[in-house]
Design an enzyme around this catalytic site. Structure first.
Site, short mmCIF file in Angstrom:
data_model
loop_
_atom_site.label_atom_id
_atom_site.label_comp_id
_atom_site.label_asym_id
_atom_site.label_seq_id
_atom_site.Cartn_x
_atom_site.Cartn_y
_atom_site.Cartn_z
N GLY A 80 -59.04 -2.59 59.82
CA GLY A 80 -58.36 -2.97 61.04
C GLY A 80 -58.30 -1.86 62.08
N ASP A 313 -62.18 0.87 49.32
CA ASP A 313 -62.15 0.26 50.64
C ASP A 313 -63.20 -0.84 50.76
OD1 ASP A 313 -61.35 0.02 53.34
OD2 ASP A 313 -63.03 1.25 53.98
N CYS A 354 -83.55 4.64 38.52
CA CYS A 354 -82.63 5.67 39.01
C CYS A 354 -82.50 6.82 38.01
CB CYS A 354 -81.24 5.07 39.27
SG CYS A 354 -81.03 4.37 40.91
N CYS A 357 -85.31 9.22 38.39
CA CYS A 357 -85.69 9.57 39.77
C CYS A 357 -85.58 11.07 40.02
CB CYS A 357 -84.78 8.82 40.75
SG CYS A 357 -85.17 9.13 42.48
N CYS A 363 -78.65 11.85 44.88
CA CYS A 363 -78.32 10.48 45.29
C CYS A 363 -77.36 9.79 44.33
CB CYS A 363 -79.62 9.68 45.39
SG CYS A 363 -79.41 7.94 45.79
#
Length: 450
Positions: A80, A313, A354, A357, A363
């Site tokens: 918001g 969030d 992954c 990698c 990352c």
């Protein structure tokens, strides 16, 4: 209140600090950004006025300060749009911080805003209490106004610039939060240069817009996340393996970052601080300062206006609600087995691709919210942005390695600029630009700054 003498083993193993984002006005906002799926979160509280009460404010501040075992604590306000709560609310919040903080605690106040309501009163308050203000800007006018519009569909750029001027008048510390989306994804250097040269920004963070959808919801999602007349309100959740038309392209996100990096590494190291570049350099020393690329997460919960606490969030949805701070202390919720599993899953659910990698140490699979694509061998759970992230980390690796060596040798990382200049001189102005644009270096990142 927590009694340290009676703390359980679970609480003793809780994180000593965490970065909670509080939403005092919930998802309510005074503009209508097309890509902002947070607007849809109003559907979680359909019969409530999304305004944090005095009781919730006091409980939040007290528990946040009680929960931290570190000297530094951040009180972070987001939305918001938090300015909808009016200035007196935040004046009282600062008073409560002073009431409840322990003598050794140092409190940093941060505030993320679209800038429309900022004026001299707001900015004098921010300056007095040393707030760091995040201002949301997506680039120059034509790029910003593509998606950051008001409820009439009109661009908000000019109103945001009024807020920016108020921040500058009062010398308020501010950073720019810029989303990378389908409109600005091909304009990395233009966007960055605008922030640096026109806005005088010293701190910048880039956030990729990735809006997930299913085959059933894609058409509605492409219209935006605010109330649509005659249609049922769509609650955004982290489901589906399709993306909206506003979503940044996976590879193009990496090219955007490379475009910015090639400008920054030649001119601005030590002068302008780009969040992703800072945390990438820190990762070379085994330090992970941002949940996005840390091995695990779960240290960034989100607090709604009524005291409901969510895992993150980006996961403000029913399945990730931890509880309510009026019923259960915040630290117990953050330390709960469910929240710790949420954070550990970031590491434990990496795809085989992954795990093997070359840039995993930088990352770590990216944010779990974006892991809805297939890996190269068809395994689900690959990050949608993988192509771009891999491109960025591989491209910038040699420069960051050199910067890490400079630091280890007692030199300033800004000395990388001289190293890059020497490398440029070896290649000449008419060789392809290292950014990968296909242009000659002289006409791309070798162009002199006016």
């Amino acid at each position: 209140m927590i009694n340290n003498a009676n703390m359980t083993t679970e609480l003793l193993s809780a994180p000593p600090a965490f970065h909670l984002l509080a939403k005092p006005s919930g998802a309510t906002c005074n503009i209508d950004c097309t890509y902002c799926f947070f607007l849809s979160k109003e559907a979680l509280y359909p019969n409530e006025k999304s305004r944090m009460s005095e009781a919730t404010l006091e409980t939040y501040i007290r528990q946040l300060l009680e929960s931290h075992r570190t000297q530094e604590v951040t009180v972070a306000w987001q939305g918001g749009e938090p300015t909808l709560m009016k200035l007196d609310f935040f004046k009282h919040a600062v008073e409560l911080v002073e009431t409840y903080r322990r003598p050794e605690q140092i409190v940093q106040h941060t505030f993320q805003t679209n800038g429309l309501l900022l004026d001299d009163d707001w900015c004098a308050f921010f300056k007095e209490h040393h707030f760091l203000v995040g201002l949301s800007v997506d680039g120059p006018r034509e790029l910003h106004n593509t998606y950051r519009v008001d409820r009439r569909g009109q661009g908000t750029f000019d109103l945001v610039m009024q807020g920016w001027r108020a921040l500058r008048r009062h010398s308020v510390d501010f950073n720019i939060l810029c989303t990378v989306n389908a409109a600005n994804q091909h304009h990395g250097r233009t966007v960055y240069s605008f922030f640096r040269d026109e806005l005088g920004a010293k701190w910048v963070q880039f956030i990729p817009i990735v809006e997930r959808a299913t085959a059933e919801t894609l058409e509605i999602a492409n219209q935006g996340w605010s109330d649509q007349p005659g249609q049922k309100r769509l609650l955004y959740t982290q489901t589906g393996n399709l993306v909206t038309e506003r979503t940044v392209g996976a590879e193009q996100y990496g090219r955007f970052l490379v475009d910015v990096f090639e400008e920054w590494v030649r001119h601005d190291v030590g002068q302008v601080f780009v969040q992703l570049f800072d945390v990438t350099l820190e990762a070379f020393f085994g330090r992970h300062l941002l949940c996005l690329h840390a091995p695990t997460c779960g240290y960034g919960p989100a607090l709604e206006h009524n005291g409901d606490l969510y895992s993150c969030d980006h996961f403000v949805e029913p399945g990730f609600k931890l509880g309510n701070i009026h019923q259960t202390h915040m630290l117990e919720l953050v330390a709960s087995p469910g929240q710790r599993k949420f954070g550990d899953n970031k590491r434990d659910t990496l795809t085989t691709q992954c795990q093997g990698c070359k840039v995993r140490h930088l990352c770590n699979g990216g944010c779990p919210k974006d892991r809805f694509a297939l890996s190269r061998d068809g395994q689900p759970g690959q990050n949608y942005l993988c192509t771009g992230l891999e491109l960025f980390f591989m491209h910038t690796g040699p420069a960051f390695t050199r910067m890490a060596q400079m630091i280890q040798q007692g030199h300033a990382p800004s000395e990388i600029m001289a190293w890059v200049a020497a490398e440029d001189a070896k290649h000449g102005p008419y060789q392809p630009c290292p950014c990968g644009s296909g242009k000659k270096f002289r006409f791309c990142h070798g162009k002199s700054r006016s």
